[in-house]
Scaffold this active site. Sequence first.
Site, PDB file in Angstrom:
ATOM      1  N   SER A   1      -8.954  -3.108   2.003  1.00 61.08           N
ATOM      2  CA  SER A   1      -7.493  -3.211   2.015  1.00 61.08           C
ATOM      3  C   SER A   1      -6.944  -2.936   3.404  1.00 61.08           C
ATOM      4  O   SER A   1      -7.526  -2.154   4.176  1.00 61.08           O
ATOM      5  CB  SER A   1      -6.934  -2.170   1.040  1.00 61.08           C
ATOM      6  OG  SER A   1      -5.556  -2.020   1.226  1.00 61.08           O
TER       7      SER A   1
ATOM      8  N   TYR B   1      -5.933   6.418  -1.652  1.00 58.68           N
ATOM      9  CA  TYR B   1      -6.336   5.022  -1.912  1.00 58.68           C
ATOM     10  C   TYR B   1      -6.939   4.413  -0.649  1.00 58.68           C
ATOM     11  O   TYR B   1      -8.065   3.893  -0.661  1.00 58.68           O
ATOM     12  CB  TYR B   1      -5.126   4.191  -2.375  1.00 58.68           C
ATOM     13  CG  TYR B   1      -5.418   2.719  -2.384  1.00 58.68           C
ATOM     14  CD1 TYR B   1      -6.215   2.146  -3.370  1.00 58.68           C
ATOM     15  CD2 TYR B   1      -4.931   1.877  -1.373  1.00 58.68           C
ATOM     16  CE1 TYR B   1      -6.512   0.794  -3.361  1.00 58.68           C
ATOM     17  CE2 TYR B   1      -5.230   0.518  -1.358  1.00 58.68           C
ATOM     18  CZ  TYR B   1      -6.016  -0.009  -2.349  1.00 58.68           C
ATOM     19  OH  TYR B   1      -6.323  -1.349  -2.330  1.00 58.68           O
TER      20      TYR B   1
ATOM     21  N   LYS C   1     -11.108   3.409   0.331  1.00 58.46           N
ATOM     22  CA  LYS C   1     -11.607   2.123   0.850  1.00 58.46           C
ATOM     23  C   LYS C   1     -12.303   2.338   2.193  1.00 58.46           C
ATOM     24  O   LYS C   1     -13.352   1.750   2.474  1.00 58.46           O
ATOM     25  CB  LYS C   1     -10.451   1.130   1.004  1.00 58.46           C
ATOM     26  CG  LYS C   1      -9.766   0.746  -0.297  1.00 58.46           C
ATOM     27  CD  LYS C   1     -10.656  -0.150  -1.127  1.00 58.46           C
ATOM     28  CE  LYS C   1     -10.006  -0.545  -2.440  1.00 58.46           C
ATOM     29  NZ  LYS C   1     -10.870  -1.397  -3.268  1.00 58.46           N
TER      30      LYS C   1
HETATM   31  N1  UFG Z   1       9.072  -2.871  -2.682  1.00 65.05           N
HETATM   32  C1  UFG Z   1      10.388  -2.669  -3.013  1.00 65.05           C
HETATM   33  N2  UFG Z   1      10.693  -2.547  -4.339  1.00 65.05           N
HETATM   34  C2  UFG Z   1       9.768  -2.596  -5.322  1.00 65.05           C
HETATM   35  C3  UFG Z   1       8.422  -2.797  -4.977  1.00 65.05           C
HETATM   36  C4  UFG Z   1       8.107  -2.934  -3.634  1.00 65.05           C
HETATM   37  O1  UFG Z   1      11.259  -2.608  -2.152  1.00 65.05           O
HETATM   38  O2  UFG Z   1      10.130  -2.437  -6.495  1.00 65.05           O
HETATM   39  C5  UFG Z   1       8.720  -3.036  -1.270  1.00 65.05           C
HETATM   40  C6  UFG Z   1       7.755  -1.981  -0.787  1.00 65.05           C
HETATM   41  O3  UFG Z   1       8.450  -0.850  -0.358  1.00 65.05           O
HETATM   42  C7  UFG Z   1       7.022  -2.735   0.321  1.00 65.05           C
HETATM   43  C8  UFG Z   1       7.036  -4.191  -0.145  1.00 65.05           C
HETATM   44  O4  UFG Z   1       8.067  -4.267  -1.109  1.00 65.05           O
HETATM   45  O5  UFG Z   1       7.744  -2.642   1.491  1.00 65.05           O
HETATM   46  C9  UFG Z   1       5.741  -4.625  -0.767  1.00 65.05           C
HETATM   47  O6  UFG Z   1       5.373  -3.660  -1.739  1.00 65.05           O
HETATM   48  P1  UFG Z   1       4.190  -3.875  -2.786  1.00 65.05           P
HETATM   49  O7  UFG Z   1       4.194  -2.678  -3.678  1.00 65.05           O
HETATM   50  O8  UFG Z   1       4.308  -5.219  -3.414  1.00 65.05           O
HETATM   51  O9  UFG Z   1       2.892  -3.906  -1.879  1.00 65.05           O
HETATM   52  P2  UFG Z   1       2.384  -2.829  -0.793  1.00 65.05           P
HETATM   53  O10 UFG Z   1       2.620  -3.445   0.548  1.00 65.05           O
HETATM   54  O11 UFG Z   1       2.936  -1.483  -1.016  1.00 65.05           O
HETATM   55  O12 UFG Z   1       0.846  -2.682  -1.169  1.00 65.05           O
HETATM   56  C10 UFG Z   1      -0.100  -3.721  -1.070  1.00 65.05           C
HETATM   57  C11 UFG Z   1      -1.167  -3.520  -2.133  1.00 65.05           C
HETATM   58  C12 UFG Z   1      -1.901  -2.233  -1.923  1.00 65.05           C
HETATM   59  C13 UFG Z   1      -2.450  -2.217  -0.543  1.00 65.05           C
HETATM   60  C14 UFG Z   1      -1.400  -2.497   0.480  1.00 65.05           C
HETATM   61  C15 UFG Z   1      -2.031  -2.708   1.805  1.00 65.05           C
HETATM   62  O13 UFG Z   1      -0.594  -3.521  -3.399  1.00 65.05           O
HETATM   63  O14 UFG Z   1      -2.946  -2.119  -2.854  1.00 65.05           O
HETATM   64  O15 UFG Z   1      -0.691  -3.698   0.180  1.00 65.05           O
HETATM   65  O16 UFG Z   1      -1.280  -2.083   2.728  1.00 65.05           O
HETATM   66  F1  UFG Z   1      -2.969  -1.014  -0.256  1.00 65.05           F
END
Ligand code: UFG
Length: 323
Positions: free
Chosen positions: A117, A141, A145
Amino acid sequence: MQEILVVGGAGYIGSHMVAELQAAGYDPVVLDDLSSGREDFVGDAELIGGDCGDADLLNDIFSSHKIDAVMHFASSIQVGESVKNPIKYYKNNLINTLTLLNAVVRHDVPDFIFSSSAAVYGEPEYTPVDEQHPCLPLSPYGRSKYFIEQILQDYKKAYGLHYGSLRYFNAAGAHPELPIGEQHEPETHLIPLALQVASGQREYIEIFGSDYDNPDGTCIRDYVHVCDIASAHLKLFDYLKGGGNESVFNLGVGEGYSVMEVIKMVKHVTGQEVEIHYEDRREGDPAILVADGSKAIDQLGWDPEYSDLQTIIEDAWKWEQNR
Ligand code: UFG
């Protein structure tokens, strides 16, 4: 037909891998404990119910099948949950993977492909992030990894383990033809949540932080279509079979989209309004996480053909409406 053990093959990304392997003429064998995967996601592939931390079961599988490679997708994936419950993450992602790796070594499986990741990098020091970027993961997490990547290096040196590790950026989208797609319980990812608002299953989406130092104040991510992630595994497998020795590759396309841009595209694709509520920043979210994916493109010949944001959201929307 070459048999490939797909650990976590009933999950979101693993099931797309199973479909990709079958289309390419391989015989995928799925090992999945169905804790978050779905039986119907594996189609007509062989499904073995169980845990990759079960050494006896692994011994049985490797003794009764001639496995040419292991692709390991099984993992707990919520960054926030990992901070609150590290035991779960070190058990599922570290200890179980170690048990799997030990079986891979013991049974001389030729190739091992690991789902890593972008979380291994932590807060980026520069962007886009290449594979040389320092690894300073911010959460259990990300550390789980990263620790496995370190162990893989040690096993390569000591036991000649032949492996590749793919550092996914933001996996998204769904298969354009098959009834498989993203489904997490609970759902925490931006695109499925925004689509659930568009389809009326949720009232609004929360935006975690609008004061980041980005043009519209919201976080920027590099979204990669799940089918392109699956195709990268096949490319890596060919590369490893051809004797390739590089181990770590980013899977991202180098295009960053903000949370607001994603929501705008969701409105465009669905034709629906998406109500937003502004919330505080979510702990551990880097402001911008965009890959330099050129190593996978140049060295593996990876061609991420589905990873433009509109295609990702169109495919995710089809899945959301039909699932
Ligand atoms: N976000 C919101 N509202 C929500 C959900 C997400 O504003 O309800 C924002 C988050 O703050 C982030 C972006 O949208 O800025 C993307 O969020 P996600 O939860 O979709 O994905 P992440 O970037 O947090 O995480 C993903 C994977 C993880 C991995 C990571 C790698 O899901 O498993 O990328 O950095 F670790």
